[in-house]
Write a protein that holds these residues in place. Structure first.
Motif, short mmCIF file in Angstrom:
data_model
loop_
_atom_site.label_atom_id
_atom_site.label_comp_id
_atom_site.label_asym_id
_atom_site.label_seq_id
_atom_site.Cartn_x
_atom_site.Cartn_y
_atom_site.Cartn_z
N LEU A 66 0.59 -1.58 0.18
CA LEU A 66 -0.10 0.45 0.18
C LEU A 66 0.60 1.54 -0.12
O LEU A 66 0.83 1.80 -0.33
CB LEU A 66 -0.99 -0.08 1.15
CG LEU A 66 -2.01 -1.39 1.25
CD1 LEU A 66 -3.04 -0.93 2.63
CD2 LEU A 66 -2.83 -0.74 -0.26
N LEU A 67 1.65 1.20 0.98
CA LEU A 67 3.15 2.59 0.71
C LEU A 67 3.25 2.60 -0.72
O LEU A 67 3.41 4.09 -0.64
CB LEU A 67 3.55 2.14 1.50
CG LEU A 67 4.65 3.47 2.25
CD1 LEU A 67 4.02 4.52 2.08
CD2 LEU A 67 5.99 3.24 3.34
N SER A 68 4.08 1.53 -1.79
CA SER A 68 4.87 2.04 -2.59
C SER A 68 3.32 2.01 -3.22
O SER A 68 3.18 2.87 -4.45
CB SER A 68 4.34 0.14 -3.41
OG SER A 68 5.78 0.04 -2.32
N LEU A 69 2.53 1.55 -3.55
CA LEU A 69 0.65 2.69 -4.38
C LEU A 69 0.78 3.69 -3.77
O LEU A 69 0.76 5.06 -5.05
CB LEU A 69 -0.89 1.61 -3.83
CG LEU A 69 -0.67 -0.10 -4.77
CD1 LEU A 69 -1.56 -0.37 -4.11
CD2 LEU A 69 -0.03 0.13 -6.15
N GLU A 70 0.94 4.34 -2.52
CA GLU A 70 0.47 5.49 -2.45
C GLU A 70 1.56 6.50 -3.35
O GLU A 70 1.45 7.08 -3.82
CB GLU A 70 0.25 5.92 -0.74
CG GLU A 70 -0.65 5.23 -0.18
CD GLU A 70 -0.30 5.02 1.41
OE1 GLU A 70 0.93 5.81 2.25
OE2 GLU A 70 -1.50 5.23 2.32
N SER A 71 3.03 5.73 -2.91
CA SER A 71 3.64 6.19 -3.67
C SER A 71 3.61 6.84 -4.99
O SER A 71 4.05 7.93 -5.42
CB SER A 71 5.62 6.15 -3.33
OG SER A 71 5.17 6.06 -1.70
N SER A 94 10.98 3.30 -9.73
CA SER A 94 11.73 2.13 -9.12
C SER A 94 11.79 3.10 -7.71
O SER A 94 11.91 2.25 -6.78
CB SER A 94 12.87 2.75 -9.93
OG SER A 94 13.28 4.18 -9.64
N ILE A 95 11.60 4.11 -7.39
CA ILE A 95 11.34 4.54 -5.92
C ILE A 95 10.43 4.17 -4.77
O ILE A 95 10.21 4.32 -3.94
CB ILE A 95 11.57 6.55 -6.65
CG1 ILE A 95 12.90 7.31 -6.54
CG2 ILE A 95 11.18 7.22 -4.61
CD1 ILE A 95 12.42 8.68 -7.02
N ALA A 96 9.23 4.52 -6.17
CA ALA A 96 8.28 3.81 -5.19
C ALA A 96 7.83 2.40 -4.85
O ALA A 96 7.80 1.93 -3.89
CB ALA A 96 6.85 4.37 -6.60
#
Length: 399
Positions: A66-71, A94-96
């Motif tokens: 979820l944090l990767s999706l938010e990013s 790549s950052i997300a």
């Protein structure tokens, strides 16, 4: 752009379903993990004996996804607002994906991949272990590459009403078919495989819901423009599902049209052939149909096509993979225009002038047909190539 009256419609509307999806996934957390209790550091079931979907140890993976999706939503929104250059935004995913990869490293760190048996037999023992090879840190480079490719591939194959959302719906349906197949046969009795595909289903069903809702507004004639926010977010959903489930190779089978589109577009993307800012099909107001758009090599400000590319371009024309416009100049025939290298324009070459909604539907059907073929081959050839398939173990018990 492909409408007679050129109406003004709202942009970046992919942000609304993306945020709705996050709210849904936040609300889903208690139903997935609350049935497990913790007693002296050991997970136990509640007194009612009902088993939850996942143990608490899976929560960190869930939250990192979820944090990767938010990013990715945030980075996509920045691109829509500030129009980030292509060479800069290409690596944004790549950052997300960093939160997800960190949790993967801490909890799993499984970096081995299966290879075909005929390849394994020819490799020395110190490289392979059974039927797999450990890639080490290269596996994280590979997963980072998957995270970059999925969002960008959705973004590249776009430009007509409904296609950005439509292609993601098709890929979601194919992934759900793969997951439900494993769940139906019990994942061959493999508890880990069963949990992986159940985890995937929990991400994909809500995503399918918001996608079909958005498609009602994005279908021709579109009332909203989804923007890069949706392309990056939807692509990252597939990336987190494939990476967290350790089936990124299977995921790529459903991206074959996007892979083809990227390879087909590479000469323009990497500057071998001139690349206009927009490579959308050309809209004809008189009949309401879409025609091929072209890159011009003649006239003020246009760079002539390299003569070394003429044989390749002529061969592609004979194979119906490109449309060329030529003219006689002295005793030579020169190329003055070539169709833009996108799957959308290539489809128009095959179908002829076509209405926008029919073009979108044609590409979606093509995507589903290729994906379904790959899904069948995945579960029929995998046991022969790799020696086993999780689903076959369970199926063999019935026969």
């Amino acid at each position: 752009m492909s409408k007679i009256d050129h109406p003004v419609i709202p942009e970046t509307m992919g942000l609304i379903p993306a945020i709705t999806y996050l709210f849904l996934m936040f609300t889903f957390i208690p139903f997935m993990f609350l049935k497990y209790g913790v007693d002296n550091g050991t997970e136990t079931h509640n007194s009612n004996g009902f088993k939850g979907l996942f143990p608490n140890s899976k929560l960190s993976t869930y939250l990192s996804c979820l944090l990767s999706l938010e990013s990715m939503i945030l980075l996509g929104l920045l691109d829509d607002l500030f129009d980030i250059r292509w060479r800069h935004k290409f690596f944004l995913p790549s950052i997300a994906c960093i939160p997800m990869l960190i949790v993967y490293y801490i909890h799993f760190n499984k970096t081995s991949v299966l290879i075909p048996r005929f390849v394994a037999k020819r490799l020395p023992d110190y490289i392979i272990s059974g039927n797999s090879i450990d890639l080490g840190w290269l596996y994280y480079v590979y997963m980072g590459s998957v995270s970059i490719f999925c969002p960008n591939s959705v973004n590249i194959l776009a430009g007509i009403n409904g296609l950005e959302v439509g292609q993601t719906i098709v890929i979601t349906v194919l992934l759900l078919m793969n997951d439900l197949y494993y769940l139906a046969v019990g994942a061959g009795g493999n508890a880990d495989a069963y949990s992986i595909h159940m985890f995937s289903v929990c991400f994909l069903i809500p995503f399918l819901g918001i996608s079909t809702s958005l498609l009602q507004y994005n279908w021709f004639p579109s009332r909203v423009f989804v923007g890069d926010t949706w392309c990056y977010f939807s692509g990252m959903v597939f990336a987190v599902v494939g990476i967290s489930g350790h089936f990124a190779k299977t995921l790529m089978l459903f991206f074959i049209p996007q892979i083809f589109n990227f390879i087909y577009s590479a000469p323009q993307l990497f500057g071998i052939i001139a690349c206009p800012r927009h490579r959308l099909p050309k809209f004809n107001k008189e009949d309401g149909l879409l025609y091929n758009s072209y890159t011009e090599y003649e006239g003020e400000g246009n760079k002539p096509l390299n003569l070394k590319l003429y044989p390749i371009m002529n061969l592609l024309e004979k194979l119906k993979l490109i449309s060329l416009v030529k003219k006689q100049k002295g005793d030579k025939e020169i190329i003055i225009k070539s169709s833009n290298l996108t799957l959308i324009n290539l489809t128009i070459i095959w179908t002829g002038p076509i209405r926008e909604d029919k073009l979108c539907l044609t590409i979606m059907i093509m995507q589903f047909a290729v994906g379904l073929t790959m899904l069948i081959l995945r579960h029929s050839l995998a046991p022969m190539l790799f020696g086993f398939d999780n689903s076959w173990t369970m199926l063999n018990r019935f026969y």
